[in-house]
Design a protein around this motif. Structure first.
Motif, PDB file in Angstrom:
ATOM      1  N   ALA A 213      -0.102  30.181 -10.787  1.00 51.50           N
ATOM      2  CA  ALA A 213      -0.278  28.999 -10.341  1.00 51.50           C
ATOM      3  C   ALA A 213      -1.471  28.178 -10.967  1.00 51.50           C
ATOM      4  O   ALA A 213      -1.480  26.939 -11.447  1.00 51.50           O
ATOM      5  CB  ALA A 213      -0.704  28.828  -8.992  1.00 51.50           C
ATOM      6  N   LEU A 214      -2.467  28.503 -11.304  1.00 58.20           N
ATOM      7  CA  LEU A 214      -3.735  28.231 -12.053  1.00 58.20           C
ATOM      8  C   LEU A 214      -3.310  27.727 -13.394  1.00 58.20           C
ATOM      9  O   LEU A 214      -3.917  26.827 -14.041  1.00 58.20           O
ATOM     10  CB  LEU A 214      -4.919  29.058 -11.918  1.00 58.20           C
ATOM     11  N   THR A 215      -2.361  28.884 -14.012  1.00 57.72           N
ATOM     12  CA  THR A 215      -1.928  28.465 -15.385  1.00 57.72           C
ATOM     13  C   THR A 215      -0.906  27.336 -15.445  1.00 57.72           C
ATOM     14  O   THR A 215      -1.071  26.469 -16.585  1.00 57.72           O
ATOM     15  CB  THR A 215      -1.279  29.633 -16.045  1.00 57.72           C
ATOM     16  N   MET A 216      -0.048  27.230 -14.682  1.00 56.36           N
ATOM     17  CA  MET A 216       1.102  26.125 -14.947  1.00 56.36           C
ATOM     18  C   MET A 216       0.664  24.802 -14.437  1.00 56.36           C
ATOM     19  O   MET A 216       1.443  23.886 -14.704  1.00 56.36           O
ATOM     20  CB  MET A 216       2.221  26.956 -14.128  1.00 56.36           C
ATOM     21  N   MET A 217      -0.154  24.896 -13.132  1.00 56.91           N
ATOM     22  CA  MET A 217      -0.575  23.598 -12.641  1.00 56.91           C
ATOM     23  C   MET A 217      -1.685  22.678 -13.201  1.00 56.91           C
ATOM     24  O   MET A 217      -2.662  23.333 -13.404  1.00 56.91           O
ATOM     25  CB  MET A 217      -0.574  23.697 -11.269  1.00 56.91           C
ATOM     26  N   ARG A 218      -1.574  21.702 -13.586  1.00 54.96           N
ATOM     27  CA  ARG A 218      -2.733  20.737 -14.168  1.00 54.96           C
ATOM     28  C   ARG A 218      -3.085  19.924 -13.129  1.00 54.96           C
ATOM     29  O   ARG A 218      -4.346  19.401 -13.266  1.00 54.96           O
ATOM     30  CB  ARG A 218      -2.185  20.008 -15.678  1.00 54.96           C
ATOM     31  N   SER A 219      -2.333  19.159 -12.381  1.00 47.56           N
ATOM     32  CA  SER A 219      -2.622  18.142 -11.434  1.00 47.56           C
ATOM     33  C   SER A 219      -3.076  18.664 -10.254  1.00 47.56           C
ATOM     34  O   SER A 219      -2.714  19.495  -9.751  1.00 47.56           O
ATOM     35  CB  SER A 219      -1.541  16.905 -11.345  1.00 47.56           C
ATOM     36  N   SER A 220      -4.154  18.111  -9.574  1.00 44.05           N
ATOM     37  CA  SER A 220      -4.746  18.679  -8.322  1.00 44.05           C
ATOM     38  C   SER A 220      -3.632  18.496  -7.223  1.00 44.05           C
ATOM     39  O   SER A 220      -3.843  18.899  -6.223  1.00 44.05           O
ATOM     40  CB  SER A 220      -6.040  17.868  -8.068  1.00 44.05           C
ATOM     41  N   GLU A 221      -2.706  17.451  -7.418  1.00 47.76           N
ATOM     42  CA  GLU A 221      -1.792  17.157  -6.347  1.00 47.76           C
ATOM     43  C   GLU A 221      -0.862  18.130  -6.316  1.00 47.76           C
ATOM     44  O   GLU A 221      -0.033  18.331  -5.204  1.00 47.76           O
ATOM     45  CB  GLU A 221      -1.149  15.710  -6.777  1.00 47.76           C
ATOM     46  N   ASP A 222      -0.564  19.031  -7.385  1.00 48.48           N
ATOM     47  CA  ASP A 222       0.515  19.974  -7.301  1.00 48.48           C
ATOM     48  C   ASP A 222      -0.068  21.368  -7.236  1.00 48.48           C
ATOM     49  O   ASP A 222       0.592  22.535  -7.385  1.00 48.48           O
ATOM     50  CB  ASP A 222       1.065  20.007  -8.618  1.00 48.48           C
ATOM     51  N   PHE A 223      -1.513  21.381  -6.913  1.00 42.16           N
ATOM     52  CA  PHE A 223      -1.994  22.548  -6.563  1.00 42.16           C
ATOM     53  C   PHE A 223      -1.470  23.357  -5.184  1.00 42.16           C
ATOM     54  O   PHE A 223      -1.332  22.577  -4.366  1.00 42.16           O
ATOM     55  CB  PHE A 223      -3.600  22.509  -6.419  1.00 42.16           C
ATOM     56  N   THR A 224      -1.458  24.629  -5.348  1.00 40.40           N
ATOM     57  CA  THR A 224      -1.148  25.550  -4.322  1.00 40.40           C
ATOM     58  C   THR A 224      -2.425  25.917  -3.484  1.00 40.40           C
ATOM     59  O   THR A 224      -3.541  25.774  -4.075  1.00 40.40           O
ATOM     60  CB  THR A 224      -0.307  26.883  -4.661  1.00 40.40           C
ATOM     61  N   LEU A 225      -2.132  26.520  -2.494  1.00 43.26           N
ATOM     62  CA  LEU A 225      -3.310  26.840  -1.440  1.00 43.26           C
ATOM     63  C   LEU A 225      -4.608  27.693  -2.404  1.00 43.26           C
ATOM     64  O   LEU A 225      -5.618  27.236  -2.283  1.00 43.26           O
ATOM     65  CB  LEU A 225      -3.033  27.561  -0.306  1.00 43.26           C
ATOM     66  N   PRO A 226      -4.207  28.839  -3.012  1.00 41.92           N
ATOM     67  CA  PRO A 226      -5.138  29.406  -3.511  1.00 41.92           C
ATOM     68  C   PRO A 226      -5.974  28.779  -4.850  1.00 41.92           C
ATOM     69  O   PRO A 226      -7.104  28.991  -4.930  1.00 41.92           O
ATOM     70  CB  PRO A 226      -4.352  30.773  -4.346  1.00 41.92           C
ATOM     71  N   VAL A 227      -5.035  28.126  -5.483  1.00 38.92           N
ATOM     72  CA  VAL A 227      -5.945  27.322  -6.459  1.00 38.92           C
ATOM     73  C   VAL A 227      -6.738  26.308  -5.801  1.00 38.92           C
ATOM     74  O   VAL A 227      -7.813  25.900  -6.469  1.00 38.92           O
ATOM     75  CB  VAL A 227      -4.668  26.603  -7.396  1.00 38.92           C
ATOM     76  N   GLN A 228      -6.312  25.444  -4.794  1.00 34.23           N
ATOM     77  CA  GLN A 228      -7.090  24.274  -4.234  1.00 34.23           C
ATOM     78  C   GLN A 228      -8.254  24.795  -3.405  1.00 34.23           C
ATOM     79  O   GLN A 228      -9.479  24.540  -3.721  1.00 34.23           O
ATOM     80  CB  GLN A 228      -6.105  23.818  -3.197  1.00 34.23           C
ATOM     81  N   ILE A 229      -8.046  26.269  -3.016  1.00 34.37           N
ATOM     82  CA  ILE A 229      -9.357  26.850  -2.326  1.00 34.37           C
ATOM     83  C   ILE A 229     -10.231  27.163  -3.615  1.00 34.37           C
ATOM     84  O   ILE A 229     -11.556  26.988  -3.637  1.00 34.37           O
ATOM     85  CB  ILE A 229      -9.116  27.809  -1.435  1.00 34.37           C
ATOM     86  N   TYR A 230      -9.870  27.873  -4.650  1.00 32.21           N
ATOM     87  CA  TYR A 230     -10.723  28.203  -5.829  1.00 32.21           C
ATOM     88  C   TYR A 230     -11.444  26.765  -6.262  1.00 32.21           C
ATOM     89  O   TYR A 230     -12.613  27.054  -6.858  1.00 32.21           O
ATOM     90  CB  TYR A 230      -9.898  28.704  -6.752  1.00 32.21           C
ATOM     91  N   ALA A 231     -10.607  25.711  -6.533  1.00 30.88           N
ATOM     92  CA  ALA A 231     -11.234  24.391  -7.083  1.00 30.88           C
ATOM     93  C   ALA A 231     -12.297  23.982  -6.128  1.00 30.88           C
ATOM     94  O   ALA A 231     -13.405  23.454  -6.627  1.00 30.88           O
ATOM     95  CB  ALA A 231     -10.290  23.300  -7.014  1.00 30.88           C
ATOM     96  N   GLN A 232     -12.463  24.431  -4.814  1.00 31.07           N
ATOM     97  CA  GLN A 232     -13.734  23.918  -4.266  1.00 31.07           C
ATOM     98  C   GLN A 232     -14.971  24.967  -4.402  1.00 31.07           C
ATOM     99  O   GLN A 232     -16.021  24.861  -3.869  1.00 31.07           O
ATOM    100  CB  GLN A 232     -13.355  24.321  -2.771  1.00 31.07           C
ATOM    101  N   VAL A 233     -14.713  25.886  -5.151  1.00 24.12           N
ATOM    102  CA  VAL A 233     -15.723  26.675  -5.479  1.00 24.12           C
ATOM    103  C   VAL A 233     -16.174  26.959  -7.309  1.00 24.12           C
ATOM    104  O   VAL A 233     -17.352  26.816  -7.369  1.00 24.12           O
ATOM    105  CB  VAL A 233     -15.591  28.276  -5.097  1.00 24.12           C
ATOM    106  N   ALA A 234     -15.113  26.746  -8.101  1.00 21.24           N
ATOM    107  CA  ALA A 234     -15.609  26.964  -9.492  1.00 21.24           C
ATOM    108  C   ALA A 234     -16.005  25.637 -10.006  1.00 21.24           C
ATOM    109  O   ALA A 234     -15.604  24.423  -9.860  1.00 21.24           O
ATOM    110  CB  ALA A 234     -14.253  27.204 -10.118  1.00 21.24           C
ATOM    111  N   GLY A 235     -17.182  25.651 -10.641  1.00 22.58           N
ATOM    112  CA  GLY A 235     -17.548  24.543 -11.421  1.00 22.58           C
ATOM    113  C   GLY A 235     -18.360  23.669 -10.608  1.00 22.58           C
ATOM    114  O   GLY A 235     -18.674  22.483 -10.998  1.00 22.58           O
TER     115      GLY A 235
END
Length: 276
Positions: A213-235
């Motif tokens: 999911a992290l590799t295929m999805m580029r837009s934040s509107e298409d993030f799944t839950l694991p990637v969305q939660i990760y985005a709140q921590v990374a960077g």
């Protein structure tokens, strides 16, 4: 009666350490999710806090686009589960009921695919989806998740199909039913527990998957839950851990509901599928 009660108490005493180990992370997650922000990093750490801040969940929902990520994960997980089952049922039925050349090699191939990590194929899958124009498309996750789970679903379904007597189908054929009719009206209803078990595991695997999911999805509107939660921590310079944990608590709710709802099928399918 006393002996049975004593035995139950002994079993619970033996299982208590395991229950503590399993439930401890969930306890930390929930306490952090409802704790006030200024009390997150108190030292020494304590389980107590001044108030339950249920507002953390509503604030997190608004700030992190949790609703959109939840819908994306539901769509991907449900669609991947349906695709995997629809494609696996005929394959498992053929392996259970028919003899054909290469059957043993096919079973070995399925077993070998289970030993391969999806991470090994990330680059190749990304190039494939790019050539198909499916990068940043949720359908790319549906296809890849279904493909990676099919080996398990075929093995699981075939094991259960072997336990269903052939006499039931033969009786239906003698009454004039076609192979397709006997499969749909007689065979598959008997295999509901196995299909539910495979659906649960496929759904959970798709729900929790992160790397693809992290590799295929580029837009934040298409993030799944694991990637969305990760985005709140990374960077991030400052991590809102109460929001991260609130999102994690809510992300576990659909899986918990599914397990509670389908528990009787899960136990029945795993028990009967192992008996021939």
């Amino acid at each position: 009666m006393t002996t049975k009660l004593t035995r139950s108490l002994i079993y619970w005493a033996l299982l208590s350490p395991l229950m503590v180990v399993i439930l401890f992370p969930f306890g930390v997650m929930f306490v952090t999710a409802v704790r006030p922000r200024e009390e997150l990093f108190v030292y020494p750490p304590t389980w107590g806090f001044s108030e339950f801040r249920w507002e953390n969940f509503s604030e997190m929902w608004v700030k992190t686009n949790f609703g959109g990520a939840l819908l994306n994960s539901l769509y991907v997980s449900v669609a991947a589960t349906v695709v995997a089952l629809v494609l696996s049922i005929p394959a498992a039925y053929a392996m259970s009921r028919y003899r054909f050349a290469g059957k043993g090699a096919y079973r070995t191939f399925l077993l070998m695919t289970q030993m391969m990590s999806p991470i090994v194929l990330v680059l190749g899958l990304f190039r494939l989806m790019m050539s198909l124009g499916l990068v940043n498309d949720l359908n790319s996750l549906v296809l890849t998740y279904a493909a990676f789970n099919m080996a398990f679903t075929i093995w699981m379904l075939q094991s259960y199909f072997n336990s269903i007597p052939r006499d039931l189908e033969e009786a239906a054929w003698m009454d004039g039913a076609s192979h397709l009719t006997s499969l749909v009206r007689i065979f598959l209803p008997l295999a509901v527990p196995a299909m539910v078990v495979t659906a649960i595991f496929t759904f959970i695997n798709s729900w929790n998957e992160f790397v693809l999911a992290l590799t295929m999805m580029r837009s934040s509107e298409d993030f799944t839950l694991p990637v969305q939660i990760y985005a709140q921590v990374a960077g991030r310079y400052q991590v809102e851990w109460h929001h991260v944990m609130a999102a994690t608590v809510l992300a576990t709710v659909p899986v918990a509901i599914m397990f509670s709802w389908l528990q009787r099928y899960l136990i029945r399918g795993m028990a009967l599928g192992a008996v021939k």
